[in-house]
Design an enzyme around this catalytic site. Structure first.
Site: not given
Length: 282
Positions: A136, A149
């Site tokens: 990501s 995250y």
């Protein structure tokens, strides 16, 4: 040829994983796809030749080993391993429990490592294969309210970078694919978990969740139907990149982050190099 190449895709029941599986099958590849909800996956994909749906606990060595074995038994080989499964744990670090933090790493990091470790014996026997880890832009730039995250995705970027050199002499390729915001249900139910807003001092982070809901969910620039283009192009490239971005937002954000880092390194360069032994300075 496509009908002789076999892909193993995790997290295939929704989002980019599901779109990728459908596209691969349409183009004639053979696909083993893992999920925690096998009936949902079967309904979404259908009973197609060359398709092997697998209900797998990616945190379990035995479950993943069995899934890889079933794939090789059915198709005879393994050419691409796509680690797509993952979810987001958002909120202030202090508001997240240690159990929640461990769960994030169990799914995003250790499950990915588990799949790679179980797939490598087959890839080494073949002397070929391509591991693609979906990370990501969160693995390139930290974001307030996403520290856990971020750290899980940074880990997979670093893992991919090291593995690329480790496995290249064995004929195995590694690519980390970092999507920007895509118009999937990632910000919706099931893919993101938010910490309970228990500490008033983090109101700026609580407001950020509301901003995401109002300004990002369902409005992302990335088109999931175009995501498989990247995977297939990377797979069919003789010398694929170790890191590739997906989406114009990803390119813009990462370029800005790299420039910020370069500026910071330059500003502190004199101090940074001052710690060397004097006789070794050029």
């Amino acid at each position: 040829m496509n009908d002789q190449q076999v892909w193993f895709v995790t997290g295939a029941s929704q989002g980019i994983g599901l779109v990728l599986v459908k596209r691969l099958l349409a183009e004639g590849y053979k696909v083993a796809a893992t999920t925690r909800k096998i009936n949902e996956l079967k309904e979404n994909v259908g009973d197609l030749p060359g398709f092997l749906p697998l209900e797998v606990d990616l945190a379990s060595e035995q479950s993943v080993t069995e899934a890889i074995s079933r794939t090789v038994e059915k198709f005879g080989r393994l050419d691409a391993v796509v680690n797509n499964a993952g979810f987001g744990m958002l909120g202030a670090l202090e508001e997240l429990s240690l159990k929640e933090i461990k769960t994030e790493f169990e799914v995003n990091v250790f499950a990915t490592i588990n799949v790679i470790r179980q797939a490598l014996p087959q890839l080494r026997r073949q002397g070929s294969g391509h591991i693609m880890n979906v990370t990501s832009i969160a693995g390139w730039k930290g974001d307030s309210g996403a520290s856990v995250y971020n750290s899980s995705k940074y880990a997979i970027e670093g893992l991919s970078d090291a593995l690329a050199g480790e496995l290249l002499p064995l004929g195995i390729k590694v690519t980390a694919i970092a999507p920007g915001p895509f118009r999937t249900n990632f910000l919706g139910k099931g893919s993101v978990h938010y910490a309970d807003p228990a500490i008033a001092d983090y109101e700026h982070i609580h407001q950020h969740k509301q901003w995401l809901d109002e300004n990002q969910h369902g409005k992302q620039l990335g088109d999931p139907k175009k995501a498989p283009d990247i995977f297939i192009k990377v797979f069919n490239t003789d010398q694929p990149p170790v890191h590739v971005l997906m989406g114009s937002d990803a390119v813009r954000i990462v370029n800005s982050q790299l420039q910020r880092l370069q500026d910071e390194i330059s500003a502190w360069e004199a101090i940074s190099v001052s710690t060397d032994f004097k006789e070794n300075r050029s």
